[in-house]
Write a protein that holds these residues in place. Structure first.
Motif, PDB file in Angstrom:
ATOM      1  N   ASP A 198      -7.328  -3.184  -3.278  1.00  0.00           N
ATOM      2  CA  ASP A 198      -6.626  -3.969  -2.271  1.00  0.00           C
ATOM      3  C   ASP A 198      -7.253  -5.353  -2.128  1.00  0.00           C
ATOM      4  O   ASP A 198      -8.457  -5.507  -2.255  1.00  0.00           O
ATOM      5  CB  ASP A 198      -6.724  -3.233  -0.925  1.00  0.00           C
ATOM      6  N   CYS A 218       1.002   4.401  -2.671  1.00  0.00           N
ATOM      7  CA  CYS A 218       0.817   5.784  -2.263  1.00  0.00           C
ATOM      8  C   CYS A 218       1.977   6.651  -2.767  1.00  0.00           C
ATOM      9  O   CYS A 218       1.779   7.778  -3.237  1.00  0.00           O
ATOM     10  CB  CYS A 218       0.737   5.792  -0.746  1.00  0.00           C
ATOM     11  N   THR A 234      -3.582  -5.374  -5.280  1.00  0.00           N
ATOM     12  CA  THR A 234      -2.692  -6.054  -4.344  1.00  0.00           C
ATOM     13  C   THR A 234      -3.315  -7.382  -3.936  1.00  0.00           C
ATOM     14  O   THR A 234      -4.546  -7.526  -3.954  1.00  0.00           O
ATOM     15  CB  THR A 234      -2.411  -5.245  -3.053  1.00  0.00           C
ATOM     16  N   SER A 257     -10.810  -1.644  -0.520  1.00  0.00           N
ATOM     17  CA  SER A 257     -10.497  -3.035  -0.249  1.00  0.00           C
ATOM     18  C   SER A 257     -11.595  -3.910  -0.828  1.00  0.00           C
ATOM     19  O   SER A 257     -12.775  -3.633  -0.661  1.00  0.00           O
ATOM     20  CB  SER A 257     -10.396  -3.253   1.249  1.00  0.00           C
ATOM     21  N   ARG A 306      -7.947   4.204  -2.502  1.00  0.00           N
ATOM     22  CA  ARG A 306      -7.738   2.799  -2.194  1.00  0.00           C
ATOM     23  C   ARG A 306      -9.050   2.213  -1.721  1.00  0.00           C
ATOM     24  O   ARG A 306      -9.717   2.796  -0.870  1.00  0.00           O
ATOM     25  CB  ARG A 306      -6.694   2.729  -1.089  1.00  0.00           C
ATOM     26  N   MET A 355      -6.027   1.989  -6.070  1.00  0.00           N
ATOM     27  CA  MET A 355      -5.545   0.710  -5.567  1.00  0.00           C
ATOM     28  C   MET A 355      -6.707  -0.208  -5.219  1.00  0.00           C
ATOM     29  O   MET A 355      -7.591   0.167  -4.450  1.00  0.00           O
ATOM     30  CB  MET A 355      -4.702   0.966  -4.327  1.00  0.00           C
ATOM     31  N   THR A 412       0.821  -1.203   0.000  1.00  0.00           N
ATOM     32  CA  THR A 412       0.000   0.000   0.000  1.00  0.00           C
ATOM     33  C   THR A 412       0.852   1.248   0.000  1.00  0.00           C
ATOM     34  O   THR A 412       0.591   2.207  -0.726  1.00  0.00           O
ATOM     35  CB  THR A 412      -0.914   0.025   1.233  1.00  0.00           C
TER      36      THR A 412
END
Ligand code: ADP
Length: 594
Positions: free
Chosen positions: A291, A235, A339, A249, A247, A289, A231
């Motif tokens: 996640d 960033c 990710t 999740s 971001r 992102m 993460t």
């Protein structure tokens, strides 16, 4: 009008507005419609930030925030380099107009913005230019003698690579402009030309080309155990490019609608997470992102892979349709980074679109370095302790890493450092302590954090018959396990316990068969199985275990059991065993060793 919505969106909004005008303001439908229009207006249809492509600066930012991670940093630098090469100077525009003044004016404005500009006085001349030069964009008047804009458009459509076409038309010919759009023109501009609009249009088309060349390179997927810096690298990339950072999740996501939104006919319908975040940051090219892409809920309704593919694939995400919006939004400017802890769990087609970059577990030495240069200074700042000279001794750092945290990443380490800082702050205030120098050594550490939390029990457990030490890979990093084998009277059964997966069960069977067929080599009674049962257990039963790499660990446990010779506990094993006794290499060795 002020929002300058793209034409198709504008049409939808106007239609909704007309509908509202005929409606009673107290009806619930009215509010729904109003909210919808509000939402359309609030989205960043045109707003984006300019990328900072200064490579040196980006490298400095990444270096100053992260120790090591060389491979990751290199990959990001490559990305920026390609980006820089495809900048404005490479973008060739052809201006076609039979009025000389108009032609020179347009060319002048575009040249000033940095583009390469060619000109032609009519369609025929333009064709000649196109034969000799590659153009990214043709800006042409519609009405010309010899060969008009539409004919030129039809000619250019067959070229490879195909240039984008923007038509310039007088008001009288709006219907032919619509015709042109249907035939594949990117845009049309009415006369008299608004220069700002022209520049914005050209800039948009250029951006699109850059994004497409960029995004055709695969989406990056950062894979590794928790706390290894995925993460925070994401960033830093945003910071280096000077883009906004978002971001979300995906862990435990259960419904396609959470990503893609609900239809407006549902009461309380809302857009999905992607569009809401885009609206929140207010630009259409953030670093985004996604996640824990491997943790999408098992009971997901709809096909998660196909939704994600649609979002991540630059060919498809130019026209991403959120169910609530119901009009396409262009996501091609977004830089997506995914990710995951375990990429093995991802569906094949999705994995295919991504370039996986592995974030390895950290060694104790790396952790020490990172703690000293990054985590401790940061926690000191956050706990307002910078003015005091507090120093951790080497011994204290080692103790912190080995006795208080047991992890592949750095999360717990950072948390423990924070705890120490907090407690020190309290001591300073309570005792009104004023000596500015303080050494945190092992005894002080233990008095602050309490007794050690982890011990190395397996290695010190002592040798036993039928028990071996194995190495396993988990998504949280490497682990050490015991394998236990026992024999008792019975009827030739192999009992396996400890939540073992099917591959692991098969390894156990293979190991047993191997030993039965090679009993003499180990001086084992070849009849050992008749009249007996063999039980193999791998403790920590609550965790499901699978994979082929415990084959050799199980085999040695069995050999130890059958020869009544204890196995060494301070030697750990990993390797796949074949029926003929070969030992094959396995993956995850670095994590296992750590
Ligand atoms: P992940 O997303 O992989 O779970 P994070 O990015 O949240 O991990 O990292 C956890 C913490 O460790 C963050 O505070 C981060 O700044 C720090 N960290 C991780 N890797 C490094 C590194 N190589 N150098 C400095 N700090 C790091």
């Amino acid at each position: 009008e002020k929002a300058k919505l793209p034409t198709p969106v504008n049409l939808v909004a106007q239609k909704e507005l007309e509908r509202l005008e005929k409606m009673d303001a107290s009806s619930p439908d009215y509010t729904i419609g109003l909210n919808y229009i509000d939402y359309l207006l609030a989205l960043p249809w045109h707003a984006f930030t300019d990328d900072n492509l200064d490579l040196k600066r980006a490298e400095n930012i990444l270096d100053s925030h992260h120790h090591g991670l060389q491979l990751v940093k290199e990959r990001i630098a490559e990305y920026l380099a390609v980006r820089t090469l495809s900048s404005v100077a490479d973008f060739q525009v052809l201006v076609v107009d039979d009025e000389e003044i108009a032609r020179t004016n347009l060319a002048y404005v575009l040249k000033k913005d940095g583009y390469q500009v060619l000109t032609a006085a009519n369609g025929l001349e333009a064709v000649e230019v196109l034969k000799q030069h590659h153009c990214d964009l043709v800006l042409t008047d519609l009405k010309m003698k010899e060969m008009d804009g539409i004919q030129l458009l039809e000619y250019a459509r067959e070229l490879e690579p195909r240039p984008e076409i923007v038509l310039i038309t007088g008001y009288a010919t709006v219907s032919s402009a619509v015709d042109a759009l249907q035939k594949g023109a990117a845009h049309y501009l009415p006369k008299p030309i608004d220069l700002e609009e022209l520049r914005a249009t050209v800039r948009g088309i250029h951006q699109k080309k850059v994004h497409l060349t960029m995004t055709r390179s695969p989406v990056l997927c950062f894979a590794g155990p928790p706390g290894t810096g995925k993460t925070s690298v994401g960033c830093s990339i945003a910071q280096a490019l000077q883009r906004e950072f978002v971001r979300i999740s995906l862990a435990g996501l259960r419904d396609e609608a959470e990503i893609r939104g609900h239809r407006r006919t549902y009461v309380g319908a809302m857009p999905g997470r992607i569009i809401s975040e885009i609206k929140r940051v207010g630009v259409r090219n953030p670093v985004f992102m996604l996640d824990e892409i491997d943790k999408i809920g098992q009971d997901f309704r709809g096909d998660p892979a196909s939704v994600l593919l649609e979002i991540l694939d630059p060919e498809q995400n130019q026209r991403f349709v959120d169910n609530y919006l119901d009009v396409p939004f262009d996501l091609s400017g977004v830089m997506f980074i995914a990710t995951a802890n375990a990429v093995e769990k991802l569906p094949e087609p999705l994995l295919d679109r991504m370039e996986v970059i592995h974030f390895p577990s950290y060694t104790a030495r790396e952790k020490r370095m990172i703690a000293k240069h990054y985590l401790i200074p940061r926690q000191m700042r956050e706990h307002a302790l910078t003015s005091r000279k507090i120093e951790f001794t080497e011994g204290a750092l080692n103790k912190l890493i080995e006795d208080y945290t047991l992890e592949a990443g750095l999360r717990n380490l950072e948390r423990q450092i924070a705890t120490v800082c907090r407690k020190l702050a309290r001591i300073y205030v309570r005792d009104e302590k004023d000596d500015p120098e303080l050494k945190v050594d092992e005894p002080l550490l233990e008095s602050l954090l309490g007794p050690r939390k982890f011990t190395h029990e397996i290695a010190s457990a002592g040798r036993q018959v039928g028990v071996t030490t194995g190495l396993v890979w988990t998504e949280f990093g490497g682990e050490i396990i015991s394998v236990e084998a026992g024999i008792m009277k019975g009827s030739q059964q192999l009992i396996l316990t400890g939540s073992l997966g099917s591959v692991l069960r098969e390894s156990a069977q293979t190991a047993l068969s191997y030993i039965r067929s090679h009993a003499e080599d180990f001086s084992i009674d070849s009849d050992f199985f008749s009249g007996s049962d063999i039980h193999i257990h791998i403790p920590s039963g609550a965790v499901t275990k699978d994979g082929p790499s415990a084959g050799v660990t199980i085999a040695i446990a069995l050999i130890s059991l059958l020869t009544r010779k204890p196995a060494r506990r301070d030697v750990a094993l990993t390797g796949e065993l074949t029926l003929s006794g070969r030992i094959l290499p396995v993956s995850g060795i670095r994590d296992k060793l750590l």
